[in-house]
Design an enzyme around this catalytic site. Structure first.
Site, PDB file in Angstrom:
ATOM      1  N   ASP A  14       0.885  -1.319   0.111  1.00  0.00           N
ATOM      2  CA  ASP A  14      -0.088  -0.088   0.010  1.00  0.00           C
ATOM      3  C   ASP A  14       0.970   1.263   0.100  1.00  0.00           C
ATOM      4  OD1 ASP A  14      -1.957   2.102   0.373  1.00  0.00           O
ATOM      5  OD2 ASP A  14      -2.774   1.162   2.015  1.00  0.00           O
ATOM      6  N   ASP A 110      -2.541   2.053  -6.168  1.00  0.00           N
ATOM      7  CA  ASP A 110      -1.387   2.135  -5.457  1.00  0.00           C
ATOM      8  C   ASP A 110      -1.449   0.841  -4.214  1.00  0.00           C
ATOM      9  OD1 ASP A 110      -3.907   2.940  -3.924  1.00  0.00           O
ATOM     10  OD2 ASP A 110      -2.545   4.431  -2.904  1.00  0.00           O
ATOM     11  N   GLU A 111      -1.986   0.059  -4.492  1.00  0.00           N
ATOM     12  CA  GLU A 111      -2.410  -1.071  -3.813  1.00  0.00           C
ATOM     13  C   GLU A 111      -2.393  -2.529  -4.096  1.00  0.00           C
ATOM     14  OE1 GLU A 111      -4.940  -1.882   0.782  1.00  0.00           O
ATOM     15  OE2 GLU A 111      -5.542  -0.242  -0.595  1.00  0.00           O
TER      16      GLU A 111
END
Length: 137
Positions: A14, A110-111
């Site tokens: 993350d 983003d994860e």
């Protein structure tokens, strides 16, 4: 099975303040500055998509109304999101993940979760793989 337990090795990635970090990378003048990515405080209903660590010191958080963010930090620099840039960076980061596994479950730009139970490079240690990924990013 011969009675031996098999454990899965999962890494959760993350990237905190991702959009703001990309802005600071692409525009060096933003480094060290309180950056807010999202709607303008002058517009109607603008919200914070993310804030740099410098902006977070003032209490600015994701999903906060932009007007509230501006009130908390009058010197914040508001940046309209550049999703094409974030997608390009995300693709590059996924290429890094693929050095270690093909089992990647993205949750957002983003994860992601990575199943490195049988990592491509035979490293074996989830902690070491996580360190190598962080260093590469």
């Amino acid at each position: 099975m011969d009675g031996e337990a098999t454990y899965r090795k999962i890494i959760h990635i993350d990237m905190d303040a991702f959009y703001a970090s990309v802005e600071q990378r692409d525009f060096p003048g933003y480094r060290g500055m309180p950056i807010v990515v999202g709607g303008s405080p002058e517009g109607r209903g603008g919200v914070v998509a993310t804030a740099s660590y410098e902006a977070r010191k003032f209490g600015i958080r994701s999903a906060m109304p932009s007007k509230t963010a501006q009130r908390l930090c009058p010197d914040a620099i508001f940046v309209f999101p550049r999703f094409d840039a974030y997608k390009a960076v995300s693709r590059h980061i996924r290429e890094i993940f693929q050095r270690y596994t093909d089992v990647i479950e993205p949750l957002s730009l983003d994860e992601a979760y990575l199943d490195i139970t049988t990592d491509k490079q035979g490293i074996g240690s989830a902690i070491e793989i996580a360190r190598l990924i962080k260093k590469a990013i």
